[in-house]
Design a protein around this motif. Structure first.
Motif, PDB file in Angstrom:
ATOM      1  N   CYS A   1       0.805  -1.099   0.163  1.00  0.00           N
ATOM      2  CA  CYS A   1       0.155   0.000  -0.042  1.00  0.00           C
ATOM      3  C   CYS A   1       0.918   1.134   0.146  1.00  0.00           C
ATOM      4  O   CYS A   1       0.526   2.434  -0.504  1.00  0.00           O
ATOM      5  CB  CYS A   1      -0.974  -0.107   1.229  1.00  0.00           C
ATOM      6  N   SER A   2       1.911   1.343   0.725  1.00  0.00           N
ATOM      7  CA  SER A   2       2.953   2.351   0.733  1.00  0.00           C
ATOM      8  C   SER A   2       3.332   2.801  -0.591  1.00  0.00           C
ATOM      9  O   SER A   2       3.640   4.346  -0.491  1.00  0.00           O
ATOM     10  CB  SER A   2       3.871   2.321   1.831  1.00  0.00           C
ATOM     11  N   ASP A   3       3.393   1.913  -1.538  1.00  0.00           N
ATOM     12  CA  ASP A   3       4.073   2.520  -2.838  1.00  0.00           C
ATOM     13  C   ASP A   3       3.309   1.962  -4.024  1.00  0.00           C
ATOM     14  O   ASP A   3       3.719   1.930  -5.028  1.00  0.00           O
ATOM     15  CB  ASP A   3       5.486   2.179  -2.996  1.00  0.00           C
ATOM     16  N   ASP A   4       2.040   1.681  -3.766  1.00  0.00           N
ATOM     17  CA  ASP A   4       0.939   1.143  -4.594  1.00  0.00           C
ATOM     18  C   ASP A   4       0.607   2.432  -5.519  1.00  0.00           C
ATOM     19  O   ASP A   4      -0.742   2.844  -5.795  1.00  0.00           O
ATOM     20  CB  ASP A   4      -0.202   0.538  -4.377  1.00  0.00           C
ATOM     21  N   ILE A   5       1.659   2.883  -6.141  1.00  0.00           N
ATOM     22  CA  ILE A   5       1.292   4.285  -7.067  1.00  0.00           C
ATOM     23  C   ILE A   5       1.881   4.152  -8.496  1.00  0.00           C
ATOM     24  O   ILE A   5       3.050   3.369  -8.507  1.00  0.00           O
ATOM     25  CB  ILE A   5       1.602   5.420  -6.205  1.00  0.00           C
ATOM     26  N   ALA A   6       1.289   4.413  -9.275  1.00  0.00           N
ATOM     27  CA  ALA A   6       2.168   4.441 -10.816  1.00  0.00           C
ATOM     28  C   ALA A   6       1.340   5.601 -11.905  1.00  0.00           C
ATOM     29  O   ALA A   6       0.409   6.424 -11.557  1.00  0.00           O
ATOM     30  CB  ALA A   6       1.564   2.874 -11.659  1.00  0.00           C
ATOM     31  N   VAL A   7       2.226   5.874 -12.755  1.00  0.00           N
ATOM     32  CA  VAL A   7       1.784   6.702 -13.762  1.00  0.00           C
ATOM     33  C   VAL A   7       1.848   6.095 -15.085  1.00  0.00           C
ATOM     34  O   VAL A   7       2.880   5.367 -15.602  1.00  0.00           O
ATOM     35  CB  VAL A   7       2.518   8.018 -13.706  1.00  0.00           C
ATOM     36  N   ALA A   8       0.856   6.094 -15.863  1.00  0.00           N
ATOM     37  CA  ALA A   8       0.748   5.684 -17.221  1.00  0.00           C
ATOM     38  C   ALA A   8       0.870   6.882 -18.252  1.00  0.00           C
ATOM     39  O   ALA A   8      -0.041   7.828 -18.379  1.00  0.00           O
ATOM     40  CB  ALA A   8      -0.407   4.886 -17.647  1.00  0.00           C
ATOM     41  N   LYS A   9       1.675   6.699 -18.991  1.00  0.00           N
ATOM     42  CA  LYS A   9       2.100   7.857 -20.052  1.00  0.00           C
ATOM     43  C   LYS A   9       1.478   7.147 -21.297  1.00  0.00           C
ATOM     44  O   LYS A   9       2.262   6.129 -22.105  1.00  0.00           O
ATOM     45  CB  LYS A   9       3.485   8.268 -20.284  1.00  0.00           C
ATOM     46  N   ILE A  10       0.330   7.638 -21.678  1.00  0.00           N
ATOM     47  CA  ILE A  10      -0.468   7.042 -22.904  1.00  0.00           C
ATOM     48  C   ILE A  10      -0.727   7.911 -23.921  1.00  0.00           C
ATOM     49  O   ILE A  10      -0.935   9.269 -23.828  1.00  0.00           O
ATOM     50  CB  ILE A  10      -1.795   6.413 -22.363  1.00  0.00           C
ATOM     51  N   PRO A  11      -0.517   7.357 -25.517  1.00  0.00           N
ATOM     52  CA  PRO A  11      -0.665   8.359 -26.498  1.00  0.00           C
ATOM     53  C   PRO A  11      -2.145   8.852 -26.303  1.00  0.00           C
ATOM     54  O   PRO A  11      -3.263   8.378 -25.950  1.00  0.00           O
ATOM     55  CB  PRO A  11      -0.829   7.513 -27.603  1.00  0.00           C
ATOM     56  N   LYS A  12      -2.243  10.256 -26.624  1.00  0.00           N
ATOM     57  CA  LYS A  12      -3.474  11.151 -26.472  1.00  0.00           C
ATOM     58  C   LYS A  12      -4.326  11.080 -27.669  1.00  0.00           C
ATOM     59  O   LYS A  12      -3.995  10.959 -28.612  1.00  0.00           O
ATOM     60  CB  LYS A  12      -2.749  12.535 -26.276  1.00  0.00           C
ATOM     61  N   VAL A  13      -5.705  10.773 -27.238  1.00  0.00           N
ATOM     62  CA  VAL A  13      -6.661  10.723 -28.209  1.00  0.00           C
ATOM     63  C   VAL A  13      -7.433  12.006 -28.156  1.00  0.00           C
ATOM     64  O   VAL A  13      -7.792  12.764 -29.345  1.00  0.00           O
ATOM     65  CB  VAL A  13      -7.698   9.747 -28.058  1.00  0.00           C
ATOM     66  N   SER A  14      -7.815  12.773 -26.979  1.00  0.00           N
ATOM     67  CA  SER A  14      -8.684  13.938 -26.845  1.00  0.00           C
ATOM     68  C   SER A  14      -8.276  14.324 -25.514  1.00  0.00           C
ATOM     69  O   SER A  14      -7.926  13.736 -24.668  1.00  0.00           O
ATOM     70  CB  SER A  14     -10.149  13.502 -27.273  1.00  0.00           C
ATOM     71  N   ASP A  15      -8.899  15.541 -25.388  1.00  0.00           N
ATOM     72  CA  ASP A  15      -8.698  16.348 -23.963  1.00  0.00           C
ATOM     73  C   ASP A  15     -10.161  16.103 -23.237  1.00  0.00           C
ATOM     74  O   ASP A  15     -11.147  15.852 -23.750  1.00  0.00           O
ATOM     75  CB  ASP A  15      -8.527  17.703 -24.179  1.00  0.00           C
ATOM     76  N   PRO A  16     -10.218  15.791 -21.886  1.00  0.00           N
ATOM     77  CA  PRO A  16     -11.505  15.712 -21.155  1.00  0.00           C
ATOM     78  C   PRO A  16     -12.135  17.224 -20.993  1.00  0.00           C
ATOM     79  O   PRO A  16     -11.347  18.275 -20.848  1.00  0.00           O
ATOM     80  CB  PRO A  16     -11.008  15.462 -19.760  1.00  0.00           C
ATOM     81  N   LEU A  17     -13.184  17.317 -21.111  1.00  0.00           N
ATOM     82  CA  LEU A  17     -13.925  18.418 -21.528  1.00  0.00           C
ATOM     83  C   LEU A  17     -14.908  18.667 -20.332  1.00  0.00           C
ATOM     84  O   LEU A  17     -15.465  17.771 -19.682  1.00  0.00           O
ATOM     85  CB  LEU A  17     -14.643  18.613 -22.761  1.00  0.00           C
ATOM     86  N   ASP A  18     -15.209  19.957 -20.053  1.00  0.00           N
ATOM     87  CA  ASP A  18     -16.357  20.207 -18.936  1.00  0.00           C
ATOM     88  C   ASP A  18     -17.637  20.475 -19.875  1.00  0.00           C
ATOM     89  O   ASP A  18     -17.833  19.931 -21.001  1.00  0.00           O
ATOM     90  CB  ASP A  18     -15.996  21.550 -18.113  1.00  0.00           C
ATOM     91  N   ALA A  19     -18.652  20.682 -19.072  1.00  0.00           N
ATOM     92  CA  ALA A  19     -19.952  21.002 -19.481  1.00  0.00           C
ATOM     93  C   ALA A  19     -20.182  21.860 -20.618  1.00  0.00           C
ATOM     94  O   ALA A  19     -21.002  22.083 -21.277  1.00  0.00           O
ATOM     95  CB  ALA A  19     -20.988  21.386 -18.169  1.00  0.00           C
ATOM     96  N   ASN A  20     -18.904  22.937 -20.641  1.00  0.00           N
ATOM     97  CA  ASN A  20     -19.193  23.935 -21.567  1.00  0.00           C
ATOM     98  C   ASN A  20     -18.386  23.493 -22.897  1.00  0.00           C
ATOM     99  O   ASN A  20     -18.258  24.265 -23.826  1.00  0.00           O
ATOM    100  CB  ASN A  20     -18.830  25.321 -21.040  1.00  0.00           C
ATOM    101  N   GLY A  21     -17.600  22.470 -22.943  1.00  0.00           N
ATOM    102  CA  GLY A  21     -16.796  21.852 -23.880  1.00  0.00           C
ATOM    103  C   GLY A  21     -15.378  22.752 -23.644  1.00  0.00           C
ATOM    104  O   GLY A  21     -14.781  22.447 -24.895  1.00  0.00           O
ATOM    105  N   ASP A  22     -15.063  22.970 -22.738  1.00  0.00           N
ATOM    106  CA  ASP A  22     -13.656  23.378 -22.421  1.00  0.00           C
ATOM    107  C   ASP A  22     -12.976  22.451 -21.929  1.00  0.00           C
ATOM    108  O   ASP A  22     -13.437  21.528 -21.282  1.00  0.00           O
ATOM    109  CB  ASP A  22     -13.684  24.634 -21.639  1.00  0.00           C
ATOM    110  N   VAL A  23     -11.371  22.407 -22.024  1.00  0.00           N
ATOM    111  CA  VAL A  23     -10.727  21.565 -21.494  1.00  0.00           C
ATOM    112  C   VAL A  23     -10.736  21.675 -19.941  1.00  0.00           C
ATOM    113  O   VAL A  23     -10.660  22.843 -19.600  1.00  0.00           O
ATOM    114  CB  VAL A  23      -9.331  21.688 -22.011  1.00  0.00           C
ATOM    115  N   ILE A  24     -11.056  20.568 -19.152  1.00  0.00           N
ATOM    116  CA  ILE A  24     -11.073  20.792 -17.698  1.00  0.00           C
ATOM    117  C   ILE A  24      -9.615  21.044 -17.213  1.00  0.00           C
ATOM    118  O   ILE A  24      -8.594  21.120 -17.759  1.00  0.00           O
ATOM    119  CB  ILE A  24     -11.494  19.442 -16.920  1.00  0.00           C
TER     120      ILE A  24
END
Length: 380
Positions: free
Chosen positions: A131-154
């Motif tokens: 548990c103390s080091d159960d952390i990771a980062v996945a660097k994944i090829p980008k497809v799109s940006d996550p958007l908010d309700a107004n269509g802007d990048v969060i």
């Protein structure tokens, strides 16, 4: 039961390995009943939809579904021109026995199915042991940006960079894509990203331990499939990711374990050059105050049914734009009567019902004005 006794027994990781959609989360029995459920197994009440209402709030839109070694949860930390950086648990990705691994196909998607990143991922680890080091980062090829309700990048989420155990032992927000269930009934539903309120009770062997307790405001715990989801606390009036969901201890006890992000902040900054931490909050540009527009100018109709009666005014429902009160007589002279009116937020054209407090003012000439928070409504 001793708070730490359960740690010496078998602890279940939260990765969801079967090939269906993943859901969340575990709640205590008292909250399940409060939401309309029944502990009678023959009477099935699916109350999980209630927990979906806040799961996609603006500050939680960065939380998505990680599909790699099974189904897990993850948090979008930001993107550069070609890749997205996804924070998750080490046991959710291939290569966790090393510090860097490339060759696994990983997908990250939002609640509505929008794919944010997909492709051959480079996975970064802290030599995962527990548990103390159960952390990771996945660097994944980008497809799109996550958007908010107004269509802007969060906005990029903030992560904790100061390991302060006094602050960490506080209420926390949980959200992810794990199985939904209750302490007595176990697994109940398979649909949707959910939101719950927990509380970090202990910091034990560099692990944050959350526990759901009956009849309290701390009623949620992570469940299978929530692995990798961030838990959130307030810092400087902003939601901040402070931990990563790592394990749970079955439905009955309501425990879940979470890796403290601040413990690994120097490593995380090296892996994610665009990372946002608590230190960046003060550098955020000021947010313009919302401009409100009163959308109607029709006056409130207050017809004096008994014109010779001094000290009272009656409210008559007619073709006007406000709601309430339900009683005819106005409160007078020291108390107020509540009304509601629909206001439109100018920036995004969204409507909001706003409750106003009105009080009658009598003038010698017989004219009656009702002033409500700066909006003057004249008797007709």
């Amino acid at each position: 039961m001793n708070s730490y006794h359960f740690l010496s027994r078998y602890i279940c990781c939260l990765t969801l390995l079967f090939s269906t959609s993943a859901f969340s989360l575990g709640i205590n029995d008292s909250k399940y009943i409060e939401l309309g459920g029944s502990l009678d197994p023959s009477v099935f009440n699916n109350v999980s939809s209630v927990l979906e209402q806040n799961a996609n709030a603006e500050q939680l839109r960065s939380v998505g579904l990680v599909i790699g070694s099974g189904y897990c949860s993850g948090t979008w930390l930001g993107s550069d021109d070609s890749h997205s950086y996804i924070l998750t648990a080490a046991h959710c990705l291939s290569g966790s026995d090393s510090t860097e691994y490339s060759g696994q196909y990983v997908t990250f998607k939002q609640q509505d199915g929008t794919i944010i990143a997909a492709g051959i991922s480079t996975n970064y680890f802290r030599t995962f042991t527990g548990c103390s080091d159960d952390i990771a980062v996945a660097k994944i090829p980008k497809v799109s940006d996550p958007l908010d309700a107004n269509g802007d990048v969060i906005k990029q989420p903030f992560v904790d960079n100061n390991l302060n155990t006094d602050l960490l032992l506080n209420p926390a927000i949980l959200t992810g894509f794990g199985i939904f269930g209750s302490r007595s009934l176990g697994q109940l539903a398979y649909i949707g990203k959910r939101h719950g309120e927990g509380h970090i009770r202990n910091y034990y062997q560099d692990c944050l331990i959350n526990q759901a307790i009956e009849d309290t405001d701390s009623w949620a715990f992570a469940s299978p499939g929530d692995s990798g989801s961030a838990i959130w606390q307030q810092r400087n009036e902003h939601p901040v990711a402070v931990g990563i969901s790592s394990w749970w201890y079955g439905w009955q006890y309501g425990y879940s374990g979470h890796t403290p992000i601040a413990l690994h902040i120097d490593w995380l900054k090296e892996i994610v050059p665009i990372l946002k931490t608590v230190d960046d909050i003060e550098d955020e540009p000021p947010i313009d105050e919302a401009v409100w527009l009163l959308t109607h100018e029709v006056p409130v109709e207050t017809d004096p049914l008994e014109q010779d009666l001094r000290g009272s005014v009656y409210y008559v429902k007619g073709d006007n734009v406000v709601s309430g009160p339900t009683r005819f007589i106005w409160r007078y002279p020291r108390k107020v009567t509540k009304f509601s009116v629909v206001l439109t937020q100018k920036e995004n054209n969204t409507e909001h019902e706003v409750w106003l407090r009105g009080q009658r003012k009598t003038h010698c000439a017989g004219d009656v004005l009702i002033t409500v928070h700066g909006v003057t409504l004249r008797q007709t």
